[in-house]
Scaffold this active site. Structure first.
Site, PDB file in Angstrom:
ATOM      1  CG  ASP A  44      31.236  28.151 -36.250  1.00 25.88           C
ATOM      2  OD1 ASP A  44      31.868  27.201 -36.911  1.00 25.88           O
ATOM      3  OD2 ASP A  44      29.738  28.390 -36.102  1.00 25.88           O
ATOM      4  CE1 TYR A  93      24.721  30.595 -38.148  1.00 27.38           C
ATOM      5  CE2 TYR A  93      27.015  31.077 -37.415  1.00 27.38           C
ATOM      6  CZ  TYR A  93      25.721  30.225 -37.782  1.00 27.38           C
ATOM      7  OH  TYR A  93      25.852  28.902 -37.283  1.00 27.38           O
ATOM      8  CE  LYS A 120      28.915  26.866 -39.118  1.00 29.59           C
ATOM      9  NZ  LYS A 120      28.600  28.013 -38.470  1.00 29.59           N
ATOM     10  CG  HIS A 171      25.060  26.278 -42.449  1.00 27.50           C
ATOM     11  ND1 HIS A 171      24.865  27.543 -42.052  1.00 27.50           N
ATOM     12  CD2 HIS A 171      24.651  25.794 -41.133  1.00 27.50           C
ATOM     13  CE1 HIS A 171      24.725  27.919 -41.021  1.00 27.50           C
ATOM     14  NE2 HIS A 171      24.549  26.692 -40.396  1.00 27.50           N
TER      15      HIS A 171
HETATM   16  P1  NAD Z   1      24.749  27.619 -27.447  1.00 26.50           P
HETATM   17  O1  NAD Z   1      24.673  26.196 -26.876  1.00 26.50           O
HETATM   18  O2  NAD Z   1      26.168  28.210 -27.502  1.00 26.50           O
HETATM   19  O3  NAD Z   1      24.062  28.575 -26.409  1.00 26.50           O
HETATM   20  C1  NAD Z   1      24.164  30.029 -26.520  1.00 26.50           C
HETATM   21  C2  NAD Z   1      23.256  30.585 -25.622  1.00 26.50           C
HETATM   22  O4  NAD Z   1      23.352  30.095 -24.074  1.00 26.50           O
HETATM   23  C3  NAD Z   1      23.568  32.113 -25.305  1.00 26.50           C
HETATM   24  O5  NAD Z   1      22.402  32.764 -26.568  1.00 26.50           O
HETATM   25  C4  NAD Z   1      23.331  32.591 -24.068  1.00 26.50           C
HETATM   26  O6  NAD Z   1      22.038  32.985 -23.759  1.00 26.50           O
HETATM   27  C5  NAD Z   1      23.406  31.109 -23.196  1.00 26.50           C
HETATM   28  N1  NAD Z   1      24.639  31.185 -22.561  1.00 26.50           N
HETATM   29  C6  NAD Z   1      26.104  31.239 -23.223  1.00 26.50           C
HETATM   30  N2  NAD Z   1      26.955  31.029 -22.169  1.00 26.50           N
HETATM   31  C7  NAD Z   1      26.403  30.762 -20.860  1.00 26.50           C
HETATM   32  C8  NAD Z   1      26.559  30.829 -19.663  1.00 26.50           C
HETATM   33  N3  NAD Z   1      27.843  30.400 -19.265  1.00 26.50           N
HETATM   34  N4  NAD Z   1      25.838  30.689 -18.739  1.00 26.50           N
HETATM   35  C9  NAD Z   1      24.235  30.826 -18.947  1.00 26.50           C
HETATM   36  N5  NAD Z   1      24.000  30.857 -20.238  1.00 26.50           N
HETATM   37  C10 NAD Z   1      24.903  30.912 -21.293  1.00 26.50           C
HETATM   38  O7  NAD Z   1      24.058  27.565 -28.681  1.00 26.50           O
HETATM   39  P2  NAD Z   1      24.319  28.165 -30.042  1.00 26.50           P
HETATM   40  O8  NAD Z   1      24.681  29.595 -30.002  1.00 26.50           O
HETATM   41  O9  NAD Z   1      23.266  27.844 -30.968  1.00 26.50           O
HETATM   42  O10 NAD Z   1      25.547  27.266 -30.359  1.00 26.50           O
HETATM   43  C11 NAD Z   1      26.735  27.728 -30.594  1.00 26.50           C
HETATM   44  C12 NAD Z   1      27.501  28.069 -31.875  1.00 26.50           C
HETATM   45  O11 NAD Z   1      27.312  26.816 -32.682  1.00 26.50           O
HETATM   46  C13 NAD Z   1      26.598  29.156 -32.705  1.00 26.50           C
HETATM   47  O12 NAD Z   1      26.873  30.345 -32.169  1.00 26.50           O
HETATM   48  C14 NAD Z   1      27.126  28.813 -33.936  1.00 26.50           C
HETATM   49  O13 NAD Z   1      28.355  29.442 -34.358  1.00 26.50           O
HETATM   50  C15 NAD Z   1      27.278  27.211 -34.306  1.00 26.50           C
HETATM   51  N6  NAD Z   1      25.978  26.827 -34.635  1.00 26.50           N
HETATM   52  C16 NAD Z   1      25.873  25.976 -35.904  1.00 26.50           C
HETATM   53  C17 NAD Z   1      24.848  25.603 -36.279  1.00 26.50           C
HETATM   54  C18 NAD Z   1      24.712  24.850 -37.554  1.00 26.50           C
HETATM   55  O14 NAD Z   1      23.594  24.448 -38.164  1.00 26.50           O
HETATM   56  N7  NAD Z   1      25.790  24.406 -38.166  1.00 26.50           N
HETATM   57  C19 NAD Z   1      23.339  25.725 -35.703  1.00 26.50           C
HETATM   58  C20 NAD Z   1      23.474  26.501 -34.567  1.00 26.50           C
HETATM   59  C21 NAD Z   1      24.695  26.847 -33.996  1.00 26.50           C
END
Ligand code: NAD
Length: 282
Positions: free
Chosen positions: A46, A51, A76, A109
């Protein structure tokens, strides 16, 4: 990881229920991180124009020696590209950056209802062109509220295949999910582990200890059993692996309910309010 379920979309396609998100992975680090994720077994990536790392995603798929058809890729539309000509140009740039002739899924997005004269419907109509010419196998939206989805329904015959929204135990976002369920729109949960914030919650840690799993695995499993698609982000190979080991255990009904009870409503939201968010990159 060969056992990742495929979720059916309303256009006849399917999407792997677990993927890998690349938000906030620096462009220079993206190819390496995605290559690692592909090695571990992820087959759904994704990304987004905003990004700035689409090129690294495409590079990693080629480096891994995988056929394009083996990896499901979402991107997106940049908030700055909602006008039809800008949307068309930027979609061409996305395909070029990925080095591919199609994406599996392309999303608006953010709805940006206070920008562009409140018109995200003509932007959606441009995404319909990408679906019609096959360069986007599926099209959908992100951060759309029910009122925004209703506007699309009035201005288009195409129901979005997915709506990618913030959702995690502190912000269950069930009203938007319920709209999706009623209208055949699959929910994708972004920030599924609340960017780490939910992992120290005593309810979650107690469940994890009882089941011999990690807090992240418990929360990701909760999403999967709700039927949503998730793509947790991590640059650590150990966490990438941990976040993928979700298919050999299940949460019972009481455990699901205990996690769902952590919902704080909008007070638990991390990201902006889609009704007022109007940020456009300069
Ligand atoms: P997430 O909830 O996936 O959390 C990511 C963070 O959690 C990482 O930076 C890491 O520090 C920590 N982490 C990951 N795995 C872990 C584990 N097993 N144990 C402990 N800590 C851990 O948050 P995200 O990255 O914001 O969301 C996931 C994906 O969603 C993004 O990468 C992106 O692709 C998407 N996203 C989309 C939007 C949108 O507006 N459409 C906004 C934010 C994110």
């Amino acid at each position: 990881m060969s056992n990742i379920p495929a979720v059916a979309l309303n256009d006849g396609s399917t999407i792997p229920q677990l993927g890998f998100g690349v938000y906030q992975i620096a462009p220079a680090d993206t190819a390496g991180a995605v290559r690692k994720a592909l090695e571990i077994g992820y087959r759904h990536i994704d990304t987004a124009q905003m990004y700035g790392n689409e090129q690294g995603v495409g590079q990693a798929i080629r480096d891994a020696g995988l056929d394009r058809s083996e990896v499901y890729v979402t991107s997106k539309l940049n908030n700055s590209n909602h006008e039809p000509e800008a949307a068309r140009r930027s979609f061409d740039a996305t395909l070029q950056a990925l080095g591919t002739d199609h994406v599996d899924l392309f999303l608006i997005h953010w709805p940006l209802p206070t920008r562009y004269g409140g018109d995200f419907v003509s932007t959606w109509n441009v995404l319909e062109e990408f679906a019609a010419d096959g360069r986007a196998r599926s099209i959908g939206v992100s951060n759309f509220q029910p009122a925004h989805l209703e506007a699309l329904a009035r201005g288009s015959r195409t129901v979005p295949a997915v709506n990618q929204i913030e959702a995690h135990p502190y912000y269950a976002n069930d009203e938007v999910r319920a709209y999706g369920l009623q209208h055949g729109i699959v929910t994708e949960a972004w920030a599924p582990i609340a960017q780490g914030r939910v992992l120290a919650d005593p309810t979650v840690t107690a469940i994890a200890a009882r089941l011999g799993r990690t807090p992240a695995q418990v929360v990701l499993r909760w999403h999967l059993q709700r039927g949503d698609v998730v793509f947790p982000k991590s640059v650590s190979p150990a966490r990438m692996r941990e976040n993928s080991e979700l298919f050999d255990f299940a949460l019972d009904g009481q455990t699901m309910a205990d996690i769902s009870a952590l919902d704080r409503g909008v007070a638990g939201r991390l990201g902006p309010d889609p009704d007022t968010f109007d940020w456009v990159p300069g």
